[in-house]
Design an enzyme around this catalytic site. Structure first.
Site, short mmCIF file in Angstrom:
data_model
loop_
_atom_site.label_atom_id
_atom_site.label_comp_id
_atom_site.label_asym_id
_atom_site.label_seq_id
_atom_site.Cartn_x
_atom_site.Cartn_y
_atom_site.Cartn_z
N GLY A 114 0.64 -1.41 0.03
CA GLY A 114 0.05 0.05 -0.11
C GLY A 114 0.78 1.20 -0.13
O GLY A 114 1.64 1.51 1.06
N SER A 115 0.82 2.07 -0.87
CA SER A 115 1.30 3.27 -1.24
C SER A 115 1.16 4.26 -2.31
O SER A 115 -0.02 4.16 -2.56
CB SER A 115 3.08 2.57 -1.23
#
Length: 244
Positions: free
Chosen positions: A202-203
């Site tokens: 997640g980013s």
């Protein structure tokens, strides 16, 4: 050509193939699978079944599908899979500014948010030479926040095309992400859409377009790393979109 003759036809077929798991993630898949097998062997089904789901998810997270990049020296290709959450005019990050970088004038920044379900392999937006790779340690705020580009753990990459065009992009860690893994270093020569790194869990990736170039994508649009054209260098016409 007589009625019995047929024109030459070149038939090309592309078959779907199951995406490979990137080597960076194989150890995590093995660990998750081993834990699953232990619980299954101990007949702890209430834990084994959820762990099987976790194992499948980990394999999916590190999937590394083959991408077909459109050709064109003036095309800027999306470096990440995900959702375009912000398009803003900002100053270039200080790690990439200066006469030998992105300059000091405001430029368009496109932010692509990657959820934990997206492919996390990042790719080069243009072909050229990697001029800078700058890693900055920082916080782990929600990557969807604007201030994440200045406060979160991140890695800046500057690539210069053969025509001198410079594109900067930044890998930003998020709430869950805890490591940015680079595949390139300063001095490397990359092809358009070549794999340059990944961010675990997640980013976000920010792309900085050069002056005189407008996005060819809109807010809420999803991009495919290595395939979606997000801009054409020198093209200033903005693209309008509607969610439906």
């Amino acid at each position: 050509m007589t009625s019995l003759e047929k024109p030459d036809v070149v038939t090309t077929t592309v078959k779907w193939r199951f995406p490979a798991v990137h080597p960076e993630g194989r150890k995590f898949v093995v660990i998750a699978a081993a834990i699953t097998l232990v619980f299954a062997f101990m007949a702890w089904e209430t834990v084994a079944w959820p762990m099987l789901g976790v194992t499948i998810w980990v394999a999916s997270f590190f999937r590394d599908p083959i991408r077909t990049a459109p050709r064109g020296s003036d095309l800027v290709i999306a470096p990440a899979d995900g959702l375009i959450t912000m398009i803003a005019t900002v100053l270039p990050p200080r790690e990439l500014d200066g006469a030998d970088g992105l300059g000091s004038e405001p430029m368009t920044r496109i932010s692509i948010f990657m959820s934990v379900f997206d492919v996390h392999i990042n790719r080069a937006p243009i072909a050229g030479t990697i001029k800078r790779v700058v890693y900055i340690s920082g916080k782990f705020l929600n990557a969807d926040l604007d201030k994440a580009s200045e406060e979160n753990e991140r890695q800046h990459i500057l690539v210069e095309g053969t025509d001198g065009t410079r594109i900067g992009f930044t890998q930003i860690a998020g709430l869950v992400a805890r490591r940015i893994v680079p595949f390139v270093k300063a001095g490397d020569i990359v092809a358009s859409a070549q794999r340059v790194g990944l961010i675990r869990f997640g980013s976000r990736v920010d792309v900085y377009l050069p002056a005189g170039t407008s996005p060819r994508v809109t807010l809420g649009q999803r991009t495919i790393a290595g395939e979606t054209v997000i801009a054409r260098i020198g093209e200033t016409e903005r693209v309008e979109g509607i969610a439906q």
